[in-house]
Write a protein that holds these residues in place. Structure first.
Motif, PDB file in Angstrom:
ATOM      1  N   ASP A   1       0.839  -1.213   0.000  1.00 53.69           N
ATOM      2  CA  ASP A   1       0.000   0.000   0.000  1.00 53.69           C
ATOM      3  C   ASP A   1       0.869   1.257   0.000  1.00 53.69           C
ATOM      4  O   ASP A   1       0.619   2.196  -0.759  1.00 53.69           O
ATOM      5  N   ALA A   2       1.911   1.265   0.843  1.00 53.68           N
ATOM      6  CA  ALA A   2       2.797   2.437   0.883  1.00 53.68           C
ATOM      7  C   ALA A   2       3.436   2.657  -0.481  1.00 53.68           C
ATOM      8  O   ALA A   2       3.540   3.790  -0.962  1.00 53.68           O
ATOM      9  N   GLY A   3       3.855   1.570  -1.107  1.00 49.43           N
ATOM     10  CA  GLY A   3       4.489   1.685  -2.425  1.00 49.43           C
ATOM     11  C   GLY A   3       3.541   2.284  -3.455  1.00 49.43           C
ATOM     12  O   GLY A   3       3.939   3.108  -4.281  1.00 49.43           O
ATOM     13  N   ARG A   4       2.285   1.879  -3.402  1.00 51.94           N
ATOM     14  CA  ARG A   4       1.295   2.379  -4.379  1.00 51.94           C
ATOM     15  C   ARG A   4       0.967   3.843  -4.154  1.00 51.94           C
ATOM     16  O   ARG A   4       0.830   4.607  -5.097  1.00 51.94           O
ATOM     17  N   ARG A   5       0.832   4.263  -2.895  1.00 52.28           N
ATOM     18  CA  ARG A   5       0.210   5.567  -2.614  1.00 52.28           C
ATOM     19  C   ARG A   5       1.153   6.613  -2.025  1.00 52.28           C
ATOM     20  O   ARG A   5       0.903   7.806  -2.145  1.00 52.28           O
ATOM     21  N   LEU A   6       2.193   6.169  -1.311  1.00 55.44           N
ATOM     22  CA  LEU A   6       2.981   7.136  -0.537  1.00 55.44           C
ATOM     23  C   LEU A   6       4.393   7.358  -1.086  1.00 55.44           C
ATOM     24  O   LEU A   6       5.069   8.285  -0.653  1.00 55.44           O
ATOM     25  N   CYS A   7       4.822   6.485  -1.994  1.00 54.35           N
ATOM     26  CA  CYS A   7       6.238   6.503  -2.398  1.00 54.35           C
ATOM     27  C   CYS A   7       6.392   6.740  -3.893  1.00 54.35           C
ATOM     28  O   CYS A   7       5.476   6.457  -4.670  1.00 54.35           O
ATOM     29  N   THR A   8       7.579   7.219  -4.264  1.00 55.36           N
ATOM     30  CA  THR A   8       7.877   7.386  -5.687  1.00 55.36           C
ATOM     31  C   THR A   8       8.184   6.008  -6.294  1.00 55.36           C
ATOM     32  O   THR A   8       8.543   5.071  -5.576  1.00 55.36           O
TER      33      THR A   8
ATOM     34  N   CYS B   1      11.576   4.589  -5.303  1.00 56.67           N
ATOM     35  CA  CYS B   1      11.839   4.701  -3.868  1.00 56.67           C
ATOM     36  C   CYS B   1      12.908   3.695  -3.405  1.00 56.67           C
ATOM     37  O   CYS B   1      12.957   2.558  -3.873  1.00 56.67           O
ATOM     38  N   VAL B   2      13.736   4.139  -2.460  1.00 57.52           N
ATOM     39  CA  VAL B   2      14.695   3.219  -1.811  1.00 57.52           C
ATOM     40  C   VAL B   2      13.996   2.593  -0.607  1.00 57.52           C
ATOM     41  O   VAL B   2      13.433   3.314   0.231  1.00 57.52           O
ATOM     42  N   TRP B   3      14.027   1.268  -0.534  1.00 57.11           N
ATOM     43  CA  TRP B   3      13.330   0.559   0.545  1.00 57.11           C
ATOM     44  C   TRP B   3      14.321   0.082   1.595  1.00 57.11           C
ATOM     45  O   TRP B   3      15.306  -0.570   1.278  1.00 57.11           O
ATOM     46  N   ILE B   4      14.018   0.419   2.827  1.00 57.53           N
ATOM     47  CA  ILE B   4      14.804  -0.082   3.973  1.00 57.53           C
ATOM     48  C   ILE B   4      13.805  -0.771   4.904  1.00 57.53           C
ATOM     49  O   ILE B   4      12.925  -0.087   5.432  1.00 57.53           O
ATOM     50  N   PRO B   5      13.836  -2.077   5.093  1.00 58.78           N
ATOM     51  CA  PRO B   5      14.830  -2.989   4.551  1.00 58.78           C
ATOM     52  C   PRO B   5      14.569  -3.280   3.072  1.00 58.78           C
ATOM     53  O   PRO B   5      13.457  -3.110   2.576  1.00 58.78           O
ATOM     54  N   TYR B   6      15.610  -3.800   2.440  1.00 64.70           N
ATOM     55  CA  TYR B   6      15.525  -4.193   1.039  1.00 64.70           C
ATOM     56  C   TYR B   6      14.957  -5.607   0.919  1.00 64.70           C
ATOM     57  O   TYR B   6      14.198  -5.921   0.027  1.00 64.70           O
ATOM     58  N   ARG B   7      15.336  -6.475   1.864  1.00 61.25           N
ATOM     59  CA  ARG B   7      14.842  -7.858   1.813  1.00 61.25           C
ATOM     60  C   ARG B   7      14.647  -8.383   3.222  1.00 61.25           C
ATOM     61  O   ARG B   7      15.415  -8.063   4.134  1.00 61.25           O
TER      62      ARG B   7
ATOM     63  N   VAL C   1      11.139 -12.052   0.982  1.00 59.74           N
ATOM     64  CA  VAL C   1      10.380 -10.911   0.443  1.00 59.74           C
ATOM     65  C   VAL C   1      11.371  -9.830   0.043  1.00 59.74           C
ATOM     66  O   VAL C   1      12.167  -9.387   0.864  1.00 59.74           O
ATOM     67  N   THR C   2      11.297  -9.414  -1.210  1.00 60.65           N
ATOM     68  CA  THR C   2      12.209  -8.388  -1.699  1.00 60.65           C
ATOM     69  C   THR C   2      11.403  -7.157  -2.085  1.00 60.65           C
ATOM     70  O   THR C   2      10.350  -7.260  -2.717  1.00 60.65           O
ATOM     71  N   PHE C   3      11.909  -6.001  -1.677  1.00 55.49           N
ATOM     72  CA  PHE C   3      11.266  -4.730  -2.019  1.00 55.49           C
ATOM     73  C   PHE C   3      12.132  -4.065  -3.070  1.00 55.49           C
ATOM     74  O   PHE C   3      13.326  -3.873  -2.869  1.00 55.49           O
ATOM     75  N   SER C   4      11.522  -3.752  -4.212  1.00 55.51           N
ATOM     76  CA  SER C   4      12.319  -3.054  -5.212  1.00 55.51           C
ATOM     77  C   SER C   4      11.455  -1.996  -5.874  1.00 55.51           C
ATOM     78  O   SER C   4      10.229  -2.011  -5.764  1.00 55.51           O
ATOM     79  N   SER C   5      12.124  -1.085  -6.554  1.00 53.67           N
ATOM     80  CA  SER C   5      11.453   0.089  -7.094  1.00 53.67           C
ATOM     81  C   SER C   5      10.294  -0.285  -7.998  1.00 53.67           C
ATOM     82  O   SER C   5      10.417  -1.157  -8.844  1.00 53.67           O
TER      83      SER C   5
END
Ligand code: SAM
Length: 351
Positions: free
Chosen positions: A147-154, A157-163, A224-228
């Motif tokens: 949800d944050a990725g969809r609405r709050l972030c570019t 975005c750089v994600w911390i944590p990344y994985r 789980v990996t978070f990427s742009s």
């Protein structure tokens, strides 16, 4: 509410003790937030990742906690502005006080409420959060950060944590068949049962030296990996573990490993590292099973979102059979011999 008693022991008096996994419930108090302040592996990894990413950026800190740790770190590292979101109202007030006493009120805005109910005036280029559970996904990081990725972030975005990952290994605790709950953790267990409307078989963390109870190789069972620009990726992993010695599998240990940053940096391993923020979860099998050296076992962890829309329910299968059903709330109470021993009938003496 159903009455219950639990076998408990002072943790100083036992080699191993159990305590309930808490992060997925509203059971935090000052002792728990104090643990997050400890200058340990988690702290160093997050601090380094925030310092490297924040300068000149708009940052969102999802779940800033009592001390707004990463929001303040980002502001000190030169973030353009930081939005620090905190779901718990009283904790958000404390975070606001921490920001004011650091003199950073002009650079950090504390937003009380759940991140899914927030909007930001500008999208964040860095998203930092520690909603990593003892089972990595247990605190709802996948839906919350999607949800944050969809609405709050570019999009970049750089994600911390990344994985974040959950690792698994088989364990033999047959020499400790008197496992009991740490007496100090009873108030947290009560809070969890209260929040769920009654007792159920809780997810349990194991405290004690685990080195000589692991009896197999280990492997990541969820990753789980978070990427742009993409929703968090989490594929179902079926893992094969090699048994290292003739033993009895009494259960499976699940523990978190967290890579704060994509660019190398430290990976925090809650089994082998120095961190007070997470602890391994002990999954007791319905019936212990003898194994021999060289044998392979297959494990899979299935995750479905519970009816609160955020927190996962889990099923662990061992060689294709369901070995553990762990709903977030509302599950069975005293469903297996292990839990019946831990929660003896009400008339038996406590402890
Ligand atoms: C494990 S604590 C981490 C605190 C601090 N960020 C740290 O790393 O030490 C997680 C915090 O996130 C908050 N939280 C969990 N889910 C949230 C959400 N979706 N929105 C806002 N806060 C959330 C909890 O209330 C808790 O204070």
């Amino acid at each position: 509410m159903t009455s219950w008693t639990v076998r408990s022991v002072a943790s100083a008096d036992a080699r191993f003790v159990l305590f309930p996994s808490m992060g997925e419930y509203r059971a935090y108090d000052d002792h728990v937030y104090d643990a997050f302040d400890a200058a340990d592996d988690r702290h160093r990894a997050y601090r380094d990742a925030v310092r490297a990413a924040a300068h000149g950026k708009v940052v969102v800190d999802v779940g800033t906690g009592r001390d707004a740790l990463w929001a303040l770190e980002a502001a000190r590292a030169g973030a353009r502005h930081v939005y620090a979101i905190e779901a718990d109202a009283r904790t958000a007030e404390r975070a606001d006080e921490a920001v004011a006493s650091a003199g950073l009120g002009d650079r950090v805005t504390v937003l009380p409420g759940h991140s899914t109910e927030q909007t930001l005036p500008v999208r964040a280029e860095v998203c930092v959060s520690d909603i990593v559970g003892n089972i990595a996904t247990a605190e709802g990081a996948i839906p919350i950060l999607a949800d944050a990725g969809r609405r709050l972030c570019t999009p970049d975005c750089v994600w911390i944590p990344y994985r974040m990952q959950t690792w698994a290994a088989a364990v033999d605790l047959s020499a400790s068949d008197d496992l009991a709950l740490a007496g100090e953790s009873l108030p947290y267990l009560r809070a969890i049962f209260d929040s769920a409307g009654g007792p159920f078989d809780p997810r349990l963390c194991l405290a004690g030296p685990v080195d000589d109870v692991l009896i197999s190789s280990c492997a990541p069972i969820e990753s789980v990996t978070f990427s742009s620009g993409a929703p968090p990726q989490c594929d179902r992993e079926e893992i094969s573990l090699r048994i290292a010695a003739e033993a009895t599998i009494t259960g499976v240990l699940l523990w978190a490993r967290v890579a704060a940053s994509r660019r190398g940096g430290r990976e925090v391993d809650c089994l082998t590292g120095d961190t007070r923020a997470w602890a391994p979860v002990y999954v007791p099998l319905p019936s212990p099973r003898p194994v021999v050296r060289g044998e392979h076992i297959t494990l899979a962890l299935d995750r479905t979102t519970s009816d609160d829309g955020v927190h996962p329910d889990y099923d662990l299968t061992l060689d294709g059979d369901r070995a553990w059903h762990a709903p977030h709330h509302g599950g069975a109470f005293r469903a297996t011999p292990f839990y019946r021993r831990l929660f003896p009938p009400a008339e038996a003496p406590n402890g």
